[in-house]
Design a protein around this motif. Sequence first.
Motif, PDB file in Angstrom:
ATOM      1  N   ALA A  21       0.832  -1.151  -0.078  1.00 22.43           N
ATOM      2  CA  ALA A  21       0.161  -0.038   0.088  1.00 22.43           C
ATOM      3  C   ALA A  21       0.769   1.381   0.155  1.00 22.43           C
ATOM      4  O   ALA A  21       0.544   2.217  -0.710  1.00 22.43           O
ATOM      5  N   ILE A  22       1.906   1.016   0.648  1.00 22.11           N
ATOM      6  CA  ILE A  22       2.748   2.391   0.659  1.00 22.11           C
ATOM      7  C   ILE A  22       3.421   2.661  -0.714  1.00 22.11           C
ATOM      8  O   ILE A  22       3.443   3.779  -1.048  1.00 22.11           O
ATOM      9  N   VAL A  23       3.973   1.634  -1.264  1.00 21.39           N
ATOM     10  CA  VAL A  23       4.485   1.690  -2.710  1.00 21.39           C
ATOM     11  C   VAL A  23       3.305   2.064  -3.533  1.00 21.39           C
ATOM     12  O   VAL A  23       3.951   2.982  -4.366  1.00 21.39           O
ATOM     13  N   LEU A  24       2.401   1.738  -3.509  1.00 25.96           N
ATOM     14  CA  LEU A  24       1.127   2.123  -4.396  1.00 25.96           C
ATOM     15  C   LEU A  24       1.089   3.518  -4.158  1.00 25.96           C
ATOM     16  O   LEU A  24       0.731   4.420  -5.077  1.00 25.96           O
ATOM     17  N   GLY A  25       0.797   3.932  -3.015  1.00 24.10           N
ATOM     18  CA  GLY A  25       0.507   5.414  -2.582  1.00 24.10           C
ATOM     19  C   GLY A  25       1.593   6.241  -3.161  1.00 24.10           C
ATOM     20  O   GLY A  25       1.172   7.359  -3.639  1.00 24.10           O
ATOM     21  N   THR A  26       2.744   5.967  -2.951  1.00 23.55           N
ATOM     22  CA  THR A  26       3.904   6.608  -3.546  1.00 23.55           C
ATOM     23  C   THR A  26       3.730   6.894  -4.974  1.00 23.55           C
ATOM     24  O   THR A  26       4.059   7.832  -5.499  1.00 23.55           O
ATOM     25  N   LEU A  27       3.631   5.750  -5.707  1.00 21.68           N
ATOM     26  CA  LEU A  27       3.557   5.860  -7.202  1.00 21.68           C
ATOM     27  C   LEU A  27       2.324   6.762  -7.600  1.00 21.68           C
ATOM     28  O   LEU A  27       2.467   7.451  -8.749  1.00 21.68           O
ATOM     29  N   LEU A  28       1.383   6.567  -6.826  1.00 20.24           N
ATOM     30  CA  LEU A  28       0.133   7.258  -7.136  1.00 20.24           C
ATOM     31  C   LEU A  28       0.512   8.935  -7.050  1.00 20.24           C
ATOM     32  O   LEU A  28       0.077   9.827  -7.886  1.00 20.24           O
ATOM     33  N   VAL A  29       1.290   9.127  -5.935  1.00 22.74           N
ATOM     34  CA  VAL A  29       1.652  10.540  -5.805  1.00 22.74           C
ATOM     35  C   VAL A  29       2.595  11.132  -6.695  1.00 22.74           C
ATOM     36  O   VAL A  29       2.497  12.114  -7.236  1.00 22.74           O
ATOM     37  N   LEU A  30       3.426  10.272  -7.047  1.00 19.55           N
ATOM     38  CA  LEU A  30       4.199  10.530  -8.319  1.00 19.55           C
ATOM     39  C   LEU A  30       3.965  10.887  -9.655  1.00 19.55           C
ATOM     40  O   LEU A  30       4.151  11.781 -10.304  1.00 19.55           O
ATOM     41  N   PHE A  31       2.964  10.080  -9.831  1.00 18.46           N
ATOM     42  CA  PHE A  31       1.879  10.304 -11.106  1.00 18.46           C
ATOM     43  C   PHE A  31       1.251  11.459 -11.090  1.00 18.46           C
ATOM     44  O   PHE A  31       1.139  12.269 -12.101  1.00 18.46           O
TER      45      PHE A  31
END
Length: 282
Positions: A21-31
């Motif tokens: 979830a942390i990784v997906l959240g980070t990728l979402l913020v970067l996007f």
Amino acid sequence: MSGPAFRFGARLGIGLLGEIAIVLGTLLVLFVLVYPTAWVILASFRTPETMFLAGRWDFTFANYATLMKSGFGRNILNSLGLCIVSVAISTFLAVNAAYAFSRLRFPAKRTLFASVLFGQTFPWIVLVTPIFILCARLGLLNNWISMILVYVAVTLPFSIYLLVGYLRAVPRSLDEAAVIDGATQLQIVWRIVLPIMLPGIVATATYAFLLCWSEYLFALALLTQDEMKTMPLALYAYFGENVTEWGSVMAASALTTLPTLLLFLPLQARMTSGLAAGSVKQ
């Protein structure tokens, strides 16, 4: 699975799903952060007819050619020269002032330092009218001197604060050893302390440059002649009351963003270390 995110999750005691979830959240913020800039750059190479169409792609340099013919290159040089001179003066003053506030003892030191920081509390829009009246009375409208003075005044308070925090982490023993060797105060600042606080200076100069590069309100009030306008003013001119020149807007936006990326990315490591060191408790 390994990596910084997963080691961070292990220290927090969360499971595999939490780490994912942390990784997906980070990728979402970067996007969310990267997508608008990437879209503008790609759109600047599209024709106005296909710019907002998902299924078509017509590659062209016509937007940039039209933009340069309209004199936008002069606006780039105006902003670049104004920012470089303002940042150089602001950084020079900030280094000397920060050294005085962090190393020297003089009357009303805390009061003066608090007054410097007090200048950061006013919204810029509140200051535009009195500064415009002052420049008009002094005959400094459409004058580079007024813009440089304003930009130095705007960037100086936070620059001093940042460098004072950075200097608190530099041992005073270096100054004392230099005094014993016969160094003057200026030699201590520019030959001993300056090389050590270089990351903080880079962070300060980068912050000041980005602030001046995107500034709009003071330029709008003080610059009315087309040949003196900065990039933000020229970019706004392409938004007409009835028609917006989207090709020129996207090309101008890409050119406005490019210098900041070229400046920020190579200096990112030094800027991060400088900001971290400058955030120590005062």
